[in-house]
Design an enzyme around this catalytic site. Structure first.
Site, short mmCIF file in Angstrom:
data_model
loop_
_atom_site.label_atom_id
_atom_site.label_comp_id
_atom_site.label_asym_id
_atom_site.label_seq_id
_atom_site.Cartn_x
_atom_site.Cartn_y
_atom_site.Cartn_z
N THR A 151 1.09 19.83 52.23
CA THR A 151 1.16 21.29 52.21
C THR A 151 2.42 21.80 51.51
O THR A 151 3.53 21.36 51.83
CB THR A 151 1.12 21.80 53.66
OG1 THR A 151 -0.05 21.27 54.27
CG2 THR A 151 1.08 23.32 53.71
N GLU A 152 2.23 22.72 50.58
CA GLU A 152 3.34 23.35 49.82
C GLU A 152 4.15 22.31 49.05
O GLU A 152 5.33 22.51 48.79
CB GLU A 152 4.25 24.16 50.75
CG GLU A 152 3.54 25.22 51.57
CD GLU A 152 2.92 26.33 50.72
OE1 GLU A 152 3.25 26.40 49.51
OE2 GLU A 152 2.12 27.10 51.25
N LEU A 153 3.51 21.21 48.69
CA LEU A 153 4.18 20.08 48.03
C LEU A 153 5.40 19.60 48.82
O LEU A 153 6.34 19.06 48.25
CB LEU A 153 4.58 20.42 46.59
CG LEU A 153 3.44 20.68 45.60
CD1 LEU A 153 3.96 20.55 44.16
CD2 LEU A 153 2.25 19.77 45.79
#
Lengths: 405, 397
Positions: A151-153
């Protein structure tokens, strides 16, 4: 010399919580069903809006590009929470995603089903959500992912180690300067302490030229043409192997509106890039397999692709966010012990990172990016509604325990 | 009688106090015409409610009320061109009241708090009738011991000086007027508020379902109801709450009301890490309000400066033992409760814990305070007001 563009687009929508008062807690077990016309907490309204503005025209453009240019390829990720909503309200849009994947030139990247930060709170829950996502992707698209994004890198050594053990061939994150040091993001790397997995890092400068700056008339490079952009890509770092262009799906049509010319820019992109000999496109796994790793990259602390800090502070930066997410994960044991599937699903929907993003107070002085993406008047309201759903969850768990007993 | 608000169109305790007081006076045979700055239904059988002008409640509320002196200025920036700001509302009210007074038959002008003082003074000048200024809260209280809005303070001072007699809701407030405003002591008479809760309406089902379930699982609920402003001392209550929760996580805090501190309190609770135990409820009325009173195991009123504090009596009426700050007028009429300095959050913590954890203490304290509450009627205050009415009318003949 070959040089590959690795285009990766991320599609996600959360189940937004409706304005939920403390008087509803204990009486209303539906948190995500705001049907008020034209409000940002009406999930169906948002899905329709984003479908029309972004998903449909983007998928139409990508499909044409894939059919016209055999060399054009891309990677995409699509969260479980978005797939659920498309299944419910816009099967036509889901179909357009399937048609892209059916060309055989689109790789789907693995992630958590609920776009959650579970990795940082509960490994068991994280693994479960990754498995749920894999299952869903197999059902809907008939493929199995070989590359992973969190998630979100968000990324650190532990995550890379886990992904390596889990058998993924590639993992991606932000090409953040303090991590890269003198190194360039335009090569394939290997995470420290892993044996097989490769690491691809986003070229945020070139990605953000499109995602953030494309329509900015105060930008000295405006207007950005496909020719100019491809020239930059060719020139960058002389001999780089890959150019990792990672961005949100909604860049096309939603963040950059159609009248900015973003779709024309996109449609011309493959032809322009492929004009030069040695240029091609690769999916994330292909890039990882095609190029040798140039170095080990050590990321002892967590980085993300958000804000100027590139850390988790957009989600966990203030006390409200910490209180809210702790409240949710403290319920894990009691939730997973009981049997009601609705309670379990709602608990997981409340883990989606967007809920905590809406509580971010950084936007009071840090530009309006956060405000633009929040359906609530203020981060305090976001927090209050969320905590009231948490209270209702508490009651449901107690009641379900009573019934079981 | 001149007042800015009456139930059900009230924003705070003042409207409730006026209503209760007029009920007592009417029972004693006083004929009351109550002039409000808006036109609305009140359904009050015991007195005549007269609108000063045809504006709606919303138009007047938009400008603000007695608690919003911060919006009162000669240099007000009007956000909406077609709406009047608080200063203009204030002047318009005074103008219209003076007009009404010219043709009305009455003996005494009785004006409640600063927003009606100019109207009272003008009516006095037009008719020569005596003016009684009734003080429920001063700028000193509302700014928690500061100066307040100098323009509003000027009006207070002018009204108090021009008044023939002054009523205050407590001895505490009487002292404030002497100390802060330099008013002569013998002009001021204390008229304590009192509270009468309307007969029970069917209320078996409480709207706080979440709290009901938690209570049946051994949780206790501490309640405060009031405007969320600096005057009310809520940050001290949250400070205590953080210590209470550390000792007993099964205690929940409910703080209900509107006000500019709403977000600040949410953030403060999070900084203490007690968001799970802290319910920040917005402005409530009707059944939501009654049920919020009823759900309380303990009611805390930590005001920094509270002329009276009717809400504490209401809480007792609804069944909760109370902790009140020593800086309140209600502390003068109530013995069976905990009294604490508003800043002493350690002692507040002790009091909350002991009431939540000792059924016997809570029951005894509440039962005795309830006896005080029922014996605390308007009679004494009505007698005081009556005799002062006679005094001023006699003096003016």
């Amino acid at each position: 010399m070959s040089k590959s563009v690795v285009l990766y687009l991320h599609a996600h929508q959360p189940w937004r919580v409706k304005p939920y008062s403390v008087f509803q807690a204990g009486t209303d077990p539906f948190y995500f069903n705001d049907e008020t016309i034209n409000v940002e907490t009406n999930n169906r309204f948002i899905i329709d809006k984003v479908s029309e503005k972004s998903y449909l025209p983007t998928n139409a453009a990508l499909k044409d590009m894939l059919l016209q240019h055999p060399e054009f390829k891309l990677s995409l990720s699509i969260t479980g929470t978005l797939i659920e909503q498309l299944e419910e309200w816009r099967p036509d849009v889901l179909q357009s995603f399937k048609e892209l994947v059916a060309t055989g030139k689109v790789e789907i990247i693995a992630e958590t089903y609920y776009h959650s930060l579970a990795f940082f709170y509960s490994r068991a829950e994280f693994v479960k959500q990754v498995a749920m996502h894999a299952q869903k992707i197999r059902e809907v698209f008939g493929v199995t992912s070989t590359a992973f994004r969190n998630t979100e890198l968000s990324y650190n050594n532990d995550l890379a180690y886990w992904a390596d053990e889990a058998g993924y061939k590639a993992i991606i994150t932000e090409g953040w300067d303090p991590i890269l040091g003198w190194r360039s993001p335009n090569y394939v790397y290997q995470p420290s302490y892993t044996s097989n997995i490769k690491l691809l890092m986003k070229n945020y400068k070139l990605s953000d030229d499109v995602a953030f700056r494309f329509s900015d008339r105060n930008w000295s490079e405006w207007p950005l043409t496909t020719e100019k952009y491809c020239h930059w890509l060719s020139e960058t770092d002389g001999g780089g192997d890959v150019i990792n262009l990672f961005m949100d799906y909604e860049t096309f049509g939603e963040h950059q509106w159609e009248d900015t010319g973003i779709f024309d820019f996109l449609r011309k992109f493959p032809e322009e890039w492929l004009k030069t000999e040695g240029h091609d496109f690769k999916t994330i796994t292909e890039a990882a397999e095609s190029y040798r790793s140039k170095d080990f990259v050590d990321v002892p602390y967590t980085i993300t692709w958000a804000d100027t800090e590139r850390d988790l502070t957009a989600w966990l930066g203030n006390d409200m966010q910490v209180d809210a997410i702790s409240a949710i994960y403290e319920m894990e044991q009691t939730i997973t012990e009981q049997t009601d599937p609705h309670i379990l699903a709602d608990w997981r929907k409340l883990q989606t990172s967007d809920h905590f993003y809406y509580m971010c107070t950084k936007w009071f002085n840090d530009g309006d990016v956060h405000a633009y993406f929040s359906p609530y008047d203020s981060p305090y309201k976001a927090f209050m509604y969320f905590m009231n759903t948490y209270r209702d969850m508490t009651v449901r768990v107690i009641n379900s325990g009573n019934n079981d007993g | 009688m001149l007042g800015w608000e009456l139930p059900p169109h009230h924003a705070g305790g003042m409207g409730v106090a006026c209503y209760q007081m007029c009920k007592g006076l009417a029972n004693a045979g006083v004929d009351i015409e109550f002039i409000v700055p808006y036109t609305a239904e009140h359904n009050i059988p015991f007195m005549k409610v007269t609108p000063a002008h045809p504006q709606t409640v919303e138009e007047v509320k938009f400008a603000g009320g007695v608690y919003d002196s911060k919006y009162f200025s000669k240099h007000n920036v009007t956000l909406h061109k077609n709406k009047l700001d608080l200063r203009k509302q204030h002047d318009l009210y005074a103008h219209n009241v003076a007009k009404l007074a010219e043709n009305a038959e009455f003996d005494v002008i009785h004006a409640h708090d600063w927003l009606t003082f100019k109207a009272g003074v003008m009516a006095k000048l037009v008719t020569g009738k005596p003016l009684i200024a009734h003080v429920h809260a001063t700028q000193f209280d509302q700014s928690a011991g500061g100066h307040g809005n100098p323009e509003a303070r000027e009006i207070e001072y002018a009204g108090l000086s021009m008044a023939d007699q002054i009523f205050t809701v407590s001895d505490y407030t009487k002292k404030v007027l002497i100390r802060e405003y330099g008013i002569a002591e013998d002009k001021i008479h204390v008229v304590h508020n009192s509270m009468e809760i309307d007969a029970e309406i069917d209320e078996s089902h409480n709207l706080h379902q979440y709290l009901q379930v938690m209570k049946s699982n051994g949780y206790k609920v501490v309640v405060n109801i009031g405007r969320k402003t600096i005057q009310k001392g809520l940050t001290h209550l949250l400070d205590a709450a953080s210590m209470v929760v550390a000792k007993n996580p099964k205690i929940l805090f409910v703080i209900a009301g509107g006000g500019e501190q709403e977000d600040e309190l949410t953030a403060l609770a999070a900084s203490y890490g007690i968001s799970k135990n802290f319910l920040n409820v917005g402005w409530v009325n009707g059944k939501h309000l009654r049920d919020t009173f009823k759900i309380a195991d303990v009611f805390v009123m930590p005001s920094v400066s509270e002329p009276f504090g009717l809400v504490a009596l209401e809480a007792i009426g609804y069944g909760a033992p109370v902790i009140i700050s020593k800086q309140s007028g209600v502390a003068e009429v109530l013995s069976n409760c905990f009294k604490v300095d508003f800043w002493d959050s350690h002692q507040m913590t002790d009091m909350i814990l002991s009431l939540c954890e000792n059924e016997g203490l809570a029951k005894t304290m509440w039962q005795n305070s309830y006896n005080e509450y029922t014996s605390q009627s308007w009679q004494k205050s009505v007698d005081t007001m009556h005799s002062r009415y006679h005094h001023v009318t006699g003096a003016c003949v």
